[in-house]
Design a protein around this motif. Sequence first.
Motif, PDB file in Angstrom:
ATOM      1  N   GLY A 185       0.821  -1.203   0.000  1.00 31.78           N
ATOM      2  CA  GLY A 185       0.000   0.000   0.000  1.00 31.78           C
ATOM      3  C   GLY A 185       0.853   1.251   0.000  1.00 31.78           C
ATOM      4  N   VAL A 186       0.155   2.376  -0.133  1.00 30.71           N
ATOM      5  CA  VAL A 186       0.772   3.701  -0.049  1.00 30.71           C
ATOM      6  C   VAL A 186       0.071   4.429   1.088  1.00 30.71           C
ATOM      7  CG1 VAL A 186       1.177   5.895  -1.218  1.00 30.71           C
ATOM      8  CG2 VAL A 186       1.283   3.745  -2.521  1.00 30.71           C
ATOM      9  N   MET A 187       0.813   4.896   2.069  1.00 34.07           N
ATOM     10  CA  MET A 187       0.189   5.535   3.228  1.00 34.07           C
ATOM     11  C   MET A 187       0.819   6.893   3.509  1.00 34.07           C
ATOM     12  SD  MET A 187       1.663   3.630   6.659  1.00 34.07           S
ATOM     13  CE  MET A 187       0.861   4.843   7.685  1.00 34.07           C
ATOM     14  N   ALA A 188      -0.032   7.824   3.922  1.00 34.37           N
ATOM     15  CA  ALA A 188       0.415   9.151   4.305  1.00 34.37           C
ATOM     16  C   ALA A 188       0.692   9.184   5.802  1.00 34.37           C
ATOM     17  CB  ALA A 188      -0.641  10.192   3.946  1.00 34.37           C
ATOM     18  N   LEU A 189       1.833   9.728   6.166  1.00 35.53           N
ATOM     19  CA  LEU A 189       2.227   9.858   7.563  1.00 35.53           C
ATOM     20  C   LEU A 189       2.135  11.340   7.923  1.00 35.53           C
ATOM     21  CD1 LEU A 189       5.278   7.487   7.222  1.00 35.53           C
ATOM     22  CD2 LEU A 189       3.282   7.014   8.646  1.00 35.53           C
ATOM     23  N   THR A 190       0.960  11.759   8.357  1.00 36.98           N
ATOM     24  CA  THR A 190       0.712  13.168   8.660  1.00 36.98           C
ATOM     25  C   THR A 190       0.656  13.385  10.166  1.00 36.98           C
ATOM     26  OG1 THR A 190      -1.701  12.922   8.608  1.00 36.98           O
ATOM     27  CG2 THR A 190      -0.603  13.379   6.520  1.00 36.98           C
ATOM     28  N   HIS A 191       0.930  14.611  10.579  1.00 35.92           N
ATOM     29  CA  HIS A 191       0.943  14.936  12.004  1.00 35.92           C
ATOM     30  C   HIS A 191       0.592  16.412  12.167  1.00 35.92           C
ATOM     31  CE1 HIS A 191       4.950  16.847  11.455  1.00 35.92           C
ATOM     32  NE2 HIS A 191       5.097  15.896  10.549  1.00 35.92           N
ATOM     33  N   GLN A 192       0.580  16.878  13.394  1.00 40.10           N
ATOM     34  CA  GLN A 192       0.096  18.228  13.692  1.00 40.10           C
ATOM     35  C   GLN A 192       1.214  19.168  14.120  1.00 40.10           C
ATOM     36  OE1 GLN A 192      -3.212  18.842  13.119  1.00 40.10           O
ATOM     37  NE2 GLN A 192      -3.144  16.727  12.393  1.00 40.10           N
ATOM     38  N   SER A 193       2.441  18.910  13.674  1.00 40.07           N
ATOM     39  CA  SER A 193       3.557  19.716  14.159  1.00 40.07           C
ATOM     40  C   SER A 193       4.535  19.968  13.025  1.00 40.07           C
ATOM     41  CB  SER A 193       4.236  19.011  15.345  1.00 40.07           C
ATOM     42  OG  SER A 193       5.157  19.866  15.975  1.00 40.07           O
ATOM     43  N   GLY A 194       5.809  20.223  13.391  1.00 39.11           N
ATOM     44  CA  GLY A 194       6.852  20.457  12.403  1.00 39.11           C
ATOM     45  C   GLY A 194       7.286  21.889  12.286  1.00 39.11           C
ATOM     46  N   CYS A 195       6.548  22.808  12.914  1.00 39.77           N
ATOM     47  CA  CYS A 195       6.922  24.212  12.920  1.00 39.77           C
ATOM     48  C   CYS A 195       6.538  24.788  14.271  1.00 39.77           C
ATOM     49  CB  CYS A 195       6.207  24.962  11.799  1.00 39.77           C
ATOM     50  SG  CYS A 195       7.314  26.000  10.817  1.00 39.77           S
ATOM     51  N   GLY A 196       7.204  25.859  14.672  1.00 38.70           N
ATOM     52  CA  GLY A 196       6.864  26.512  15.929  1.00 38.70           C
ATOM     53  C   GLY A 196       7.532  25.904  17.137  1.00 38.70           C
ATOM     54  N   LEU A 197       8.246  24.786  16.957  1.00 33.41           N
ATOM     55  CA  LEU A 197       8.946  24.166  18.078  1.00 33.41           C
ATOM     56  C   LEU A 197      10.356  24.740  18.208  1.00 33.41           C
ATOM     57  CD1 LEU A 197       8.014  20.399  17.588  1.00 33.41           C
ATOM     58  CD2 LEU A 197       7.302  21.852  19.489  1.00 33.41           C
ATOM     59  N   VAL A 198      10.832  24.840  19.432  1.00 36.36           N
ATOM     60  CA  VAL A 198      12.227  25.217  19.654  1.00 36.36           C
ATOM     61  C   VAL A 198      13.088  24.031  19.214  1.00 36.36           C
ATOM     62  CG1 VAL A 198      13.936  25.850  21.380  1.00 36.36           C
ATOM     63  CG2 VAL A 198      11.587  26.711  21.578  1.00 36.36           C
ATOM     64  N   PRO A 199      13.945  24.208  18.210  1.00 34.38           N
ATOM     65  CA  PRO A 199      14.635  23.049  17.610  1.00 34.38           C
ATOM     66  C   PRO A 199      15.405  22.183  18.589  1.00 34.38           C
ATOM     67  CG  PRO A 199      14.928  25.008  16.256  1.00 34.38           C
ATOM     68  CD  PRO A 199      14.267  25.466  17.523  1.00 34.38           C
ATOM     69  N   THR A 200      15.976  22.783  19.625  1.00 35.10           N
ATOM     70  CA  THR A 200      16.776  22.001  20.566  1.00 35.10           C
ATOM     71  C   THR A 200      15.946  21.418  21.711  1.00 35.10           C
ATOM     72  OG1 THR A 200      17.286  24.043  21.773  1.00 35.10           O
ATOM     73  CG2 THR A 200      18.866  23.325  20.080  1.00 35.10           C
ATOM     74  N   SER A 201      14.644  21.669  21.732  1.00 32.95           N
ATOM     75  CA  SER A 201      13.802  21.203  22.829  1.00 32.95           C
ATOM     76  C   SER A 201      13.590  19.697  22.745  1.00 32.95           C
ATOM     77  CB  SER A 201      12.447  21.909  22.809  1.00 32.95           C
ATOM     78  OG  SER A 201      11.692  21.485  21.677  1.00 32.95           O
ATOM     79  N   ASP A 202      13.209  19.099  23.880  1.00 27.55           N
ATOM     80  CA  ASP A 202      12.904  17.670  23.891  1.00 27.55           C
ATOM     81  C   ASP A 202      11.768  17.346  22.926  1.00 27.55           C
ATOM     82  OD1 ASP A 202      14.854  17.130  25.736  1.00 27.55           O
ATOM     83  OD2 ASP A 202      13.504  17.121  27.462  1.00 27.55           O
ATOM     84  N   GLY A 203      10.778  18.233  22.852  1.00 29.64           N
ATOM     85  CA  GLY A 203       9.647  17.996  21.961  1.00 29.64           C
ATOM     86  C   GLY A 203      10.070  17.940  20.507  1.00 29.64           C
ATOM     87  N   ALA A 204      10.912  18.894  20.087  1.00 26.27           N
ATOM     88  CA  ALA A 204      11.367  18.916  18.699  1.00 26.27           C
ATOM     89  C   ALA A 204      12.250  17.717  18.393  1.00 26.27           C
ATOM     90  CB  ALA A 204      12.125  20.213  18.422  1.00 26.27           C
ATOM     91  N   GLN A 205      13.135  17.377  19.303  1.00 27.51           N
ATOM     92  CA  GLN A 205      14.026  16.245  19.077  1.00 27.51           C
ATOM     93  C   GLN A 205      13.256  14.927  19.021  1.00 27.51           C
ATOM     94  OE1 GLN A 205      17.459  16.428  18.412  1.00 27.51           O
ATOM     95  NE2 GLN A 205      16.796  18.556  18.135  1.00 27.51           N
ATOM     96  N   THR A 206      12.215  14.800  19.856  1.00 28.01           N
ATOM     97  CA  THR A 206      11.395  13.584  19.836  1.00 28.01           C
ATOM     98  C   THR A 206      10.651  13.457  18.514  1.00 28.01           C
ATOM     99  OG1 THR A 206      11.134  13.635  22.235  1.00 28.01           O
ATOM    100  CG2 THR A 206       9.501  12.379  20.990  1.00 28.01           C
ATOM    101  N   LEU A 207      10.112  14.568  18.019  1.00 23.52           N
ATOM    102  CA  LEU A 207       9.420  14.533  16.724  1.00 23.52           C
ATOM    103  C   LEU A 207      10.386  14.135  15.614  1.00 23.52           C
ATOM    104  CD1 LEU A 207       6.923  15.063  14.945  1.00 23.52           C
ATOM    105  CD2 LEU A 207       7.700  17.440  14.761  1.00 23.52           C
ATOM    106  N   MET A 208      11.562  14.732  15.595  1.00 20.50           N
ATOM    107  CA  MET A 208      12.539  14.406  14.554  1.00 20.50           C
ATOM    108  C   MET A 208      12.919  12.930  14.614  1.00 20.50           C
ATOM    109  SD  MET A 208      13.542  17.096  12.679  1.00 20.50           S
ATOM    110  CE  MET A 208      15.284  17.007  12.308  1.00 20.50           C
TER     111      MET A 208
END
Length: 533
Positions: A185-208
């Motif tokens: 199959g072909v599947m889209a991996l979409t989410h609600q983030s990717g901008c507005g996060l502090v790049p060095t934060s735990d949240g940004a690093q976890t998303l990456m």
Amino acid sequence: MPPTVKLSNVALHLSERDEVAIALRPLAAGTMIELDLEPGIETVTQSGSVPGAGSAAPFLVLTGDIPRSHKFALAPIAVDGRVHKYGQSIGLATAPIAAGDHVHSHNLGMDDADRAHEFGTQRTALVAPTGPVPTFLGYPRADGRVGTRNYVGILTSVNCSATAANLIADAFRGGALDEFENVDGVMALTHQSGCGLVPTSDGAQTLMRTLRGYAAHPNFGGMLVVGLGCEMVPVDALVAGHGLPADTIVSTMNIQGEGGVRATVKEGVARIRAMLPELNSRQREPAPVSELILGLNCGGSDGFSGITANPALGIASDRLVSYGGTSVLAETPEVFGAEHLLTSRAVSAAVGQQLLDRLDWWQGYAAQGGGSLDNNPSPGNKAGGLTTILEKSLGAVAKAGQADLAAVYGYAEKITDRGLVFMDTPGYDPVSVTGLIAGGATVVVFTTGRGSVFGAKPTPSIKVATNSETYNRMPDDMDLNAGRIVDGTATLDEVGTEIFEMIIRVASGEQTVSEELGVGQEEFVPWQFGTVT
């Protein structure tokens, strides 16, 4: 005249330490129960005891209706007296409890006493069954890992590209892939983030880490990464130099560079079509089960979860580990109160302490939100008979069998150790399994008592019902019925073997019910926390 029944015919008494039994079916108030306990067993409380064989069998009368999978007291329990299930404390009595009383949220609360944590004192040397190591049919990848599916992923670097990704994936629904039988199959991996996060934060690093983990997953043969063009996370940062197998077909694009959504969708569809012939040429090949990474999860748990499906899954997990495979327990808030059962199996004090450190973090995290870890169980869990997080956790860790705890991972970290390992995730099912898959899980087994419609592409999820009522009520959403254990039509070992054999068949391509229904794309839910600017 009230009905008279034997305890063993209507309830389960799990340990000689337990002051409670679990009803196998709804029991009416006034039912007289003969306590036919095992010879030599006595259930002891602060204020009384129920003797076992050796004297005339005692009776109790149920003081109220007892729902199926709920607990009732076998003897009086004083206020602040400990109540045990599985031989472990599940809480303190908040009111006097009489023999025959329903034991639940109205009279049972949290036991906050400190638990003794020992490291490595209960280690078990698992021995594989004699004979050849079982194999499955998987897709070998250039990095040595073996996939159980062959998907094309459309990974979004930012929420702004989610619509375009979904439209591209929609072009491959229906019969669009009929001529490519080796592409799942072909599947889209979409989410609600990717901008507005502090790049060095735990949240940004976890998303990456999560996005990169999916990009490199062995169940993806092709990966199209779609961004907007001005976001915090450039599309190339998700794939370049981040451990993708050399045979993953990768393409990247930005909506701004392509000239808008319509142009992006047209180009994205063309790029995936160009991948399909090569991906379809790939064939399944035999591989030892030691190459599987099994994710363990549960949702909609009930009073039978820790008695049927979870310990049966523990047997399957141990079997896989005995052959050199990897099994991953998760859901940190749902081991709270049972962590001592895991630290005692840790291969080192350092591994055991890592688990305790994560639990300490979680208690602080919950307190910041104005709650506590005992906010769990959920209303559905409580309707199914679970009262405290201690009771829920003791049943949840049964999924991990008896194997030694080899390592502890952060959320979405790549799993490299073999054996039983732990990943720090929330208890929320989609977020938890997203972390497991980002770490490399190639099969998931998901146990449920209340009933779940969970799926998790690109990794197949086997759903195991804890009771026959749920299995029969939701037959199109369940893969296997562990309720037969309490029905008396199958043993724990038999169901554990069935789960293990189903893992092999599903890893080899057999579809799960969630895959047949197309469930699993919306369950890609990365854990989001941290500062948003």
